[in-house]
Design a protein around this motif. Structure first.
Motif, PDB file in Angstrom:
ATOM      1  N   PHE A  83       0.824  -1.209   0.000  1.00  0.00           N
ATOM      2  CA  PHE A  83       0.000   0.000   0.000  1.00  0.00           C
ATOM      3  C   PHE A  83       0.858   1.258   0.000  1.00  0.00           C
ATOM      4  CE2 PHE A  83      -4.587  -0.410   0.167  1.00  0.00           C
ATOM      5  CZ  PHE A  83      -4.715  -1.787   0.133  1.00  0.00           C
ATOM      6  N   VAL A 100      -5.521  -2.224  13.248  1.00  0.00           N
ATOM      7  CA  VAL A 100      -6.870  -2.764  13.336  1.00  0.00           C
ATOM      8  C   VAL A 100      -6.900  -4.198  12.810  1.00  0.00           C
ATOM      9  CG1 VAL A 100      -9.252  -2.436  12.608  1.00  0.00           C
ATOM     10  CG2 VAL A 100      -7.820  -0.444  13.083  1.00  0.00           C
ATOM     11  N   GLY A 104      -7.853  -7.672  14.811  1.00  0.00           N
ATOM     12  CA  GLY A 104      -8.892  -8.593  14.366  1.00  0.00           C
ATOM     13  C   GLY A 104      -8.364  -9.979  14.087  1.00  0.00           C
ATOM     14  N   PHE A 108      -9.676 -13.044  16.270  1.00  0.00           N
ATOM     15  CA  PHE A 108     -10.504 -13.948  15.476  1.00  0.00           C
ATOM     16  C   PHE A 108      -9.838 -15.318  15.366  1.00  0.00           C
ATOM     17  CE2 PHE A 108     -11.817 -15.414  11.141  1.00  0.00           C
ATOM     18  CZ  PHE A 108     -13.176 -15.497  11.347  1.00  0.00           C
ATOM     19  N   LEU A 112     -10.911 -19.038  16.980  1.00  0.00           N
ATOM     20  CA  LEU A 112     -11.198 -20.149  16.075  1.00  0.00           C
ATOM     21  C   LEU A 112     -10.305 -21.345  16.393  1.00  0.00           C
ATOM     22  CD1 LEU A 112     -11.682 -18.764  12.476  1.00  0.00           C
ATOM     23  CD2 LEU A 112     -13.376 -19.649  14.073  1.00  0.00           C
TER      24      LEU A 112
ATOM     25  N   PHE B  28     -12.873 -14.727   4.912  1.00  0.00           N
ATOM     26  CA  PHE B  28     -12.614 -14.932   6.344  1.00  0.00           C
ATOM     27  C   PHE B  28     -13.740 -15.729   6.994  1.00  0.00           C
ATOM     28  CE2 PHE B  28      -9.398 -11.586   6.017  1.00  0.00           C
ATOM     29  CZ  PHE B  28      -8.409 -12.136   6.804  1.00  0.00           C
ATOM     30  N   ALA B  32     -13.670 -19.599   8.721  1.00  0.00           N
ATOM     31  CA  ALA B  32     -14.175 -20.023  10.028  1.00  0.00           C
ATOM     32  C   ALA B  32     -15.203 -21.133   9.888  1.00  0.00           C
ATOM     33  CB  ALA B  32     -14.785 -18.821  10.757  1.00  0.00           C
ATOM     34  N   LEU B 272     -10.370   3.605  17.941  1.00  0.00           N
ATOM     35  CA  LEU B 272      -9.936   3.023  16.667  1.00  0.00           C
ATOM     36  C   LEU B 272     -11.097   2.963  15.690  1.00  0.00           C
ATOM     37  CD1 LEU B 272      -7.495   0.022  17.220  1.00  0.00           C
ATOM     38  CD2 LEU B 272      -7.058   2.250  16.211  1.00  0.00           C
ATOM     39  N   ILE B 275     -11.696   6.163  13.955  1.00  0.00           N
ATOM     40  CA  ILE B 275     -10.801   6.425  12.820  1.00  0.00           C
ATOM     41  C   ILE B 275     -11.391   5.838  11.548  1.00  0.00           C
ATOM     42  CG2 ILE B 275      -8.553   5.892  11.831  1.00  0.00           C
ATOM     43  CD1 ILE B 275      -7.439   5.990  14.679  1.00  0.00           C
ATOM     44  N   LEU B 311     -19.659 -17.070  15.036  1.00  0.00           N
ATOM     45  CA  LEU B 311     -18.497 -16.463  14.391  1.00  0.00           C
ATOM     46  C   LEU B 311     -17.854 -15.521  15.402  1.00  0.00           C
ATOM     47  CD1 LEU B 311     -17.140 -16.333  11.532  1.00  0.00           C
ATOM     48  CD2 LEU B 311     -18.410 -14.211  11.208  1.00  0.00           C
ATOM     49  N   PRO B 312     -16.570 -15.730  15.711  1.00  0.00           N
ATOM     50  CA  PRO B 312     -15.950 -14.925  16.787  1.00  0.00           C
ATOM     51  C   PRO B 312     -16.088 -13.425  16.533  1.00  0.00           C
ATOM     52  CG  PRO B 312     -14.490 -16.688  16.107  1.00  0.00           C
ATOM     53  CD  PRO B 312     -15.637 -16.687  15.140  1.00  0.00           C
ATOM     54  N   PHE B 313     -16.387 -12.713  17.603  1.00  0.00           N
ATOM     55  CA  PHE B 313     -16.661 -11.285  17.482  1.00  0.00           C
ATOM     56  C   PHE B 313     -15.506 -10.463  16.900  1.00  0.00           C
ATOM     57  CE2 PHE B 313     -16.854  -6.968  19.190  1.00  0.00           C
ATOM     58  CZ  PHE B 313     -18.073  -6.571  18.678  1.00  0.00           C
ATOM     59  N   PRO B 314     -14.246 -10.786  17.208  1.00  0.00           N
ATOM     60  CA  PRO B 314     -13.168  -9.926  16.673  1.00  0.00           C
ATOM     61  C   PRO B 314     -13.165  -9.809  15.162  1.00  0.00           C
ATOM     62  CG  PRO B 314     -12.304 -11.340  18.384  1.00  0.00           C
ATOM     63  CD  PRO B 314     -13.715 -11.805  18.110  1.00  0.00           C
ATOM     64  N   VAL B 315     -13.976 -10.614  14.485  1.00  0.00           N
ATOM     65  CA  VAL B 315     -14.055 -10.488  13.036  1.00  0.00           C
ATOM     66  C   VAL B 315     -14.443  -9.065  12.657  1.00  0.00           C
ATOM     67  CG1 VAL B 315     -16.482 -11.049  12.626  1.00  0.00           C
ATOM     68  CG2 VAL B 315     -14.756 -11.776  10.983  1.00  0.00           C
ATOM     69  N   TRP B 317     -13.194  -6.397  13.702  1.00  0.00           N
ATOM     70  CA  TRP B 317     -11.980  -5.603  13.452  1.00  0.00           C
ATOM     71  C   TRP B 317     -11.415  -5.903  12.074  1.00  0.00           C
ATOM     72  CZ3 TRP B 317     -11.553  -1.822  16.682  1.00  0.00           C
ATOM     73  CH2 TRP B 317     -12.020  -1.968  18.000  1.00  0.00           C
ATOM     74  N   ILE B 318     -11.546  -7.153  11.678  1.00  0.00           N
ATOM     75  CA  ILE B 318     -11.061  -7.493  10.331  1.00  0.00           C
ATOM     76  C   ILE B 318     -11.891  -6.748   9.291  1.00  0.00           C
ATOM     77  CG2 ILE B 318     -10.758  -9.367   8.676  1.00  0.00           C
ATOM     78  CD1 ILE B 318     -10.232 -11.243  10.974  1.00  0.00           C
ATOM     79  N   GLU B 320     -13.396  -4.047   9.709  1.00  0.00           N
ATOM     80  CA  GLU B 320     -13.042  -2.634   9.794  1.00  0.00           C
ATOM     81  C   GLU B 320     -11.734  -2.343   9.060  1.00  0.00           C
ATOM     82  OE1 GLU B 320     -11.748   0.469  13.093  1.00  0.00           O
ATOM     83  OE2 GLU B 320     -12.962  -1.196  13.849  1.00  0.00           O
ATOM     84  N   ALA B 321     -10.752  -3.232   9.247  1.00  0.00           N
ATOM     85  CA  ALA B 321      -9.480  -3.054   8.539  1.00  0.00           C
ATOM     86  C   ALA B 321      -9.698  -3.096   7.037  1.00  0.00           C
ATOM     87  CB  ALA B 321      -8.487  -4.127   8.968  1.00  0.00           C
ATOM     88  N   ILE B 324     -10.866   0.232   5.974  1.00  0.00           N
ATOM     89  CA  ILE B 324      -9.817   1.260   5.912  1.00  0.00           C
ATOM     90  C   ILE B 324      -8.914   1.024   4.704  1.00  0.00           C
ATOM     91  CG2 ILE B 324      -7.913   2.377   7.129  1.00  0.00           C
ATOM     92  CD1 ILE B 324      -9.092   1.556   9.724  1.00  0.00           C
ATOM     93  N   PHE B 325      -8.448  -0.206   4.537  1.00  0.00           N
ATOM     94  CA  PHE B 325      -7.611  -0.479   3.367  1.00  0.00           C
ATOM     95  C   PHE B 325      -8.377  -0.165   2.089  1.00  0.00           C
ATOM     96  CE2 PHE B 325      -4.690  -3.257   5.953  1.00  0.00           C
ATOM     97  CZ  PHE B 325      -3.542  -2.571   5.633  1.00  0.00           C
TER      98      PHE B 325
END
Lengths: 309, 340, 499
Positions: A83, A100, A104, A108, A112, B28, B32, B272, B275, B311-315, B317-318, B320-321, B324-325
């Motif tokens: 990037f 971020v 994640g 995640f 898993l 993703f 899972a 975060l 942002i 499905l695990p919650f931290p997904v 953040w993925i 979200e990333a 941003i990308f």
């Protein structure tokens, strides 16, 4: 006598606490020397901590975990390089995205895999590497020579990088690329290739630091366990003025701050422990202010290189 | 003033990036072992199609909108305030601490103003260090986040702990300082109105006020700013004050409208998220509420997905990333060489 | 003498510009050849072709009679071409020795082996008269020494053809003499030297032959020994400089700006200009002539309140003793057309209107109660577009989409609007077509005739003769003059510039 014991314990654990920060900071030093800022270390360290833990359990060896962690760290750093070097987007924004993403992926992935199974299995820890003779020395032996191999590796890496930057052609090229890419380009040096290399190295090292943190220091993975060490590592790079040996000293300073705050909590139970936990973060800000006046960053840091033809 | 160059290519690029993002997100989910379609259904079904779900989305969007506005102001100035988390917490602490001392007539306004002051002061430290010494605001604001978290855990166990001294939380704030419920039967409170009003105010500030114009110019090129007679360091400091103040307001609103007392971890990761909210809104104040709503859906929906599908919650953040990308990708696609 | 390097029919076209048109040139081993011409004559294109930075549209380059086509500086270096850039390509934090070996690793692929190169580097330093030890960081050297490092870098790579781009532009008198001596020695040892320059002194000091370029073409080639100075000046500027003056003979008024004993430096840089004292009066155009890079940019930034003086003072009559800064000066009636338009004067991705607002938002009438007023900015922009014939689809177009000339017209218009008292203008007509140039110069004169003051920085003597009342010359770290334009000749000013 108790004082000596206390201080020896403090110094030895300062080294241990410094190690994860040191790896990340040394990697970032190389990336920044080549002109690339990666504020996403925190995310890479998290992924390193997670992948190292899982890898260690799966392969049955902490070294297997380390290799897997470093591979994952390089993948994330590669994304950053793609990037900001190829697409030339803002390096800071790309780094934020990496934080971020790392948060994640690690959370995640953890849930898993091992995190989903009640009590996660213990990872095989790095064995302690006692150096015959040296480890038995009083005081000095206890402080310096009763550690796991990663601790020695981190210190050796600092010396190796200092030598590499000073004494090798690659080191010379990396310095030139970070200071004046136009001059490097005019001398026929591939600016982008050097930068990619340094960013990938930085990712591998940050992940190695994360791996040490989970597999060895904490003995398990907890979500968000890196808790700011990625940023402290960046502060170390600045405080160490982009020189590996000074970065080593800076990392030791933060290691000492962390080791001290934990001991102070025990010594002074009447003072709220949170004030001690804050200490490394306050030290980081103070360190930056102290060097702010004399800071001379790599001249091309954060700027994309566009050849003039 | 129209200062953005947009054309159909930008739209096309946007569509391509969104598609790519969705595909990656789906991968993703597949990794899972879950069905992307089911995830999508549950997420939207819960967060959008049901009344209580929608209400939760609104509740979640309020602090994101306020903090996101703050991030947008700072980022426009090229000041990377990653410390909305800390500013939000400090704002909430100051407001709660002051709550008991405020006269009832001014309780609510005073509460919110204290939140703004706390956040602005906390953000102002980073702004001042940047303007005065050139210290990286990124590291300072992040360090301040961790410091603020420790401050909060101390406060709710020490000086500000409830009278019973049992739980790590403060006493409830006086009723006069609370924001009323807007929709009965839900947790939706008047904070939503405050967020929208703030959006309008920040829009005016950034698009029509001399201050916002100066922020934009400093953010684009400090040399040009100096040429035009703008005192760029002062603007950097002011931008951080405004940015921190909005985050602090978000903290105060969370307490006044939702929790009614200070407690551990009352706004996890909002900084975060803010942002991502600001970047998705392209740092455009009027777009921030919509962006905040979208992330509210993502957040509330991900909670439902975790409960119902596992499905695990931290997904979240993925996802979200990826957003941003994706935004960065669109920027790269849309950029063209400015003619020399 | 057989040619070591030969160019035949080199042509390079950029959109709207013919940078090189059928350029031919030869240099023999041991010969020193000058390429002389004004800014924009096409000299740097020639140089970049030889150095492998630009590929020509047509024409051949031969080395030792064999056609070559270097596609990068590295390929050119392999062919024996060494290049000394005007803006040095050195890494200030690295040492002399490190800069010299950078990218050339005959001593070892992986390890830097300073000992293996030490003898050669010492030899080169001795030959070039570089007093600094090879371990000194280049950033600690003065400009003359840095230039020697650049030359050493080329010689380290066994350059047989050495190209020097404006090598004396930033050197002091003594440093120039040293450089000439070095060039003579290199030539004696068989190196072919191409010296690209504005300066007649360079030509007469060391060169055997000279090619004069104008408008992308070689307009003359002379043996230096058989040539008179005046003859070359005429070739460079194209005919005699007997220029019509558009003057209405306004009487100069009171000083608006007084400069006393001023010395200037960029933060952390060396002093670039010192002992500067002059008055800028209402109703006059005061020109600063000189080769670029002699402190003119710093002077104009200092006058605009953007660069604090190292020593000395600048007094503005209209500020009534208040501390000058960029905003107060603008509000007091100062306009500033900087030489570096992209770096300073406009934000390319903002609209024309926003770029007008950029410098006006703190002017009376453009904001009320902290809110910007769009209407005055819009109508001012409309007015400027009309008056200065800016070609643009609308006032809301991003200014970066306009051509350079159209951007410059808007900038000059905007700054004239500020300049109720003083206009600082650096190269205001650069890159414009002839008709627009005449129009702009007319604007400067009108401003003067309304009682305003103009400080005009230009390297174009023709322009200075057309509009200026007095002229100063920046050279070798000092300002010479000011003198009334009627009391000097172009040749005199030209010789000060190149002294």
């Amino acid at each position: 006598m108790i004082d000596t014991l206390f201080l020896v314990g403090l110094a030895a654990s300062a080294l241990r606490f410094a190690t994860p920060i040191l790896f990340a900071a040394l990697g970032e030093t190389m990336a920044q020397r080549s002109g690339v800022l990666n504020v996403g270390l925190e995310g890479i360290m998290l992924v390193g901590a997670f992948a190292g833990m899982v890898g260690a359990v799966w392969t049955g060896s902490p070294w297997g975990g380390l290799v897997i962690a470093m591979a994952c760290g390089m993948a994330l750093a590669g994304l950053h390089a793609l990037f900001c070097l190829t697409f030339r987007v803002d390096q800071i924004l790309s780094g934020i995205a990496l934080i971020v993403l790392g948060t994640g992926l690690s959370g995640f992935g953890w849930r898993l895999t091992l995190g989903g199974t009640g009590t996660p299995p213990k990872a095989p820890p790095f064995p302690r590497l006692d150096l015959p003779g040296l480890s038995d020395l009083p005081v000095v032996g206890q402080i310096l020579f009763q550690h796991q191999p990663m601790v020695y590796l981190g210190i050796a890496l600092a010396f190796a990088l200092a030598w590499f930057l000073r004494r090798t052609t690659w080191g010379l090229e990396i310095r030139a690329v970070g200071e004046n890419p136009a001059a490097a380009d005019a001398a026929g040096i591939g600016v982008l290739a050097r930068r990619y290399g340094c960013v990938l190295f930085g990712g591998a090292m940050a992940a190695a630091g994360g791996c040490y943190l989970s597999v060895s220091q904490v003995g398990g993975f907890v979500e968000n366990m890196v808790s700011g060490r990625g940023f402290i590592a960046i502060a170390c790079v600045v405080f160490g003025q982009w020189r590996p040996l000074r970065v080593l000293c800076a990392a030791l300073l933060f290691g000492a701050a962390e080791a001290a705050q934990i001991r102070l909590q025990l010594i002074a139970p009447h003072i709220p422990y949170q004030l001690f936990v804050m200490m490394p973060y306050v030290v980081a800000v103070a360190a930056l202010v102290v060097v702010a006046r004399s800071t001379r960053l790599p001249a091309a840091l954060g700027r994309p290189f566009v050849p003039d033809r | 003033m129209d200062d953005r160059v947009t054309d159909w290519r930008g739209g096309l690029g946007m569509a391509a990036v969104v598609a790519a993002g969705l595909i990656i997100a789906a991968l993703f989910v597949l990794a899972a072992g879950k069905s992307p379609a089911a995830v999508f259904r549950v997420m939207l079904g819960h967060a959008v199609a049901t009344g209580p779900g929608l209400a939760e989305v609104m509740v979640r969007a309020v602090p994101l909108c306020l903090a996101g506005l703050g991030v947008a102001v700072a980022f426009r100035c090229n000041v990377f305030n990653i410390g909305a988390d800390g500013q939000l917490v400090v704002g909430a602490i100051l407001a709660t601490a002051a709550a008991a001392m405020l006269p009832p007539a001014l309780a609510l306004v005073g509460f919110l103003v204290c939140g703004i002051i706390g956040g602005a002061a906390y953000g102002g430290i980073a702004g001042w260090l940047k303007a005065r010494f050139g210290v990286s605001e990124i590291i300072v604001t992040i360090m301040q986040n961790y410091i603020a978290i420790q401050l909060l855990t101390w406060m709710v166990r020490g000086p500000m702990q409830e009278k019973m001294g049992m739980f790590p939380r403060s006493d409830a704030i006086p009723g006069a300082a609370m924001l009323d419920i807007l929709v009965t039967g839900t947790r939706v409170h008047w904070g939503i109105v405050i967020a929208l009003a703030a959006t309008g105010a920040i829009h005016v500030l950034m698009r029509h006020a001399s201050f916002g114009f100066q922020v934009t110019v400093v953010g684009r090129n400090p040399l040009v700013a100096r040429f035009a007679g703008i005192r760029d360091r002062r603007i950097v400091l002011l931008a951080m004050l405004v940015s921190g103040g909005l985050a602090g307001l978000a903290g105060a609103v969370e307490i006044a409208g939702l929790h009614h007392r200070l407690q551990d971890d009352f706004a996890p990761g909002f900084g975060l998220l803010a942002i991502a909210v600001a970047l998705l809104a392209r740092l455009e104040p009027l777009a921030v509420p919509f962006s905040a709503l979208l992330f509210g859906i993502l957040h509330v929906g991900s909670g439902a997905v975790q409960r119902e599908i596992g499905l695990p919650f931290p997904v979240v953040w993925i996802f979200e990333a990826i957003v941003i990308f994706g935004c960065l990708g669109v920027t790269a696609v849309g950029r063209r060489k400015v003619t020399a | 003498m057989a040619a070591l390097l030969e160019l035949r029919g080199i042509t390079k076209r950029y959109p709207g510009v013919l940078a090189n048109d059928d350029v031919g040139l030869t240099v023999a081993a041991g010969e020193v050849v000058a390429v002389l011409g004004e800014n924009g004559a096409g000299k740097s294109t020639v140089m970049n072709v030889i150095a492998g930075l630009i590929r020509p549209d047509a024409g051949d380059m031969l080395i030792d009679g064999r056609p070559v086509r270097p596609r990068s500086p590295r390929e050119a270096a392999a062919l024996g071409v060494g290049m000394v850039h005007q803006h040095f390509k050195l890494v200030p934090t690295m040492t002399v020795a490190e800069n010299i070996v950078l990218g050339d690793y005959r001593a070892g692929r992986l390890l830097l082996r300073p000992a293996r190169n030490a003898a050669r580097i010492d030899g080169l330093c001795a030959e070039l008269g570089l007093a600094a030890a090879p371990g000194t960081p280049v950033g600690d050297l003065d400009l003359g020494a840095r230039q020697k490092v650049e030359i050493a870098k080329a010689l380290f790579r066994d350059a047989r053809i050495l190209i020097l781009d404006e090598p004396t532009a930033i050197l002091s008198r003594q440093e120039c003499d040293q450089l000439y001596e070095i060039i003579r020695r290199l030539a004696a040892r068989g190196v072919a030297v191409v010296l690209i320059s504005h300066k007649l002194d360079d030509v007469f000091a060391v060169c055997d032959r000279v090619y004069v370029m104008r408008g992308g073409r070689v307009v003359g080639e002379r043996r230096v020994a058989d040539t008179a100075r005046d003859d070359l000046v005429r070739l460079v500027v194209g005919g005699t400089l007997d220029l019509p003056r558009r003057r209405t003979g306004a009487a100069p008024g009171a000083p608006l700006v007084s400069v006393r004993d001023l010395a200037l430096r960029r933060p952390g840089g060396p002093i670039v200009l010192q002992d500067v004292s002059f008055d800028l009066r209402g109703g006059e155009v005061l020109a600063v002539a000189g080769v670029e890079g002699n402190g003119q940019a710093e002077l104009i930034e200092a006058l605009a309140g953007l660069l604090p003086p190292a020593t000395g003072r600048i007094d503005y009559g209209f500020l009534h003793g208040r501390r000058p800064d960029a905003r107060r000066l603008r509000q007091g009636g100062l306009g500033h057309v900087p030489g570096d338009r992209h770096g300073m004067a406009v934000l390319g991705d903002l609209s024309l209107e926003a770029n007008v607002m950029l410098t006006h938002f703190h002017m009376p009438g453009f904001a009320r109660a902290g809110l910007l007023r769009r209407q005055p900015a819009a109508s001012l922009t409309e007015g400027l577009i009309g008056r200065f014939e800016v070609r643009t689809p609308s006032t809301t177009t991003a200014i970066g989409r306009l051509s350079g000339g159209n951007q410059q017209k808007l900038v000059v218009g905007r700054e004239l609007n500020h300049a109720t008292r003083v206009l600082l203008a650096a190269h205001p007509t650069r890159g414009l077509d002839l008709r627009t140039i005449a129009f702009m110069q007319g604007q400067l004169l009108d401003h003067r005739d309304r009682g305003g003051a103009v400080l005009l920085v230009s390297s174009d003597l023709a322009e200075i003769w057309r509009v200026a009342d007095r002229v100063m010359v920046a050279a070798s770290g000092r300002l010479r003059g000011p003198v009334a334009i009627d009391e000097v000749t172009v040749e005199e000013v030209g010789s000060w510039m190149t002294a």
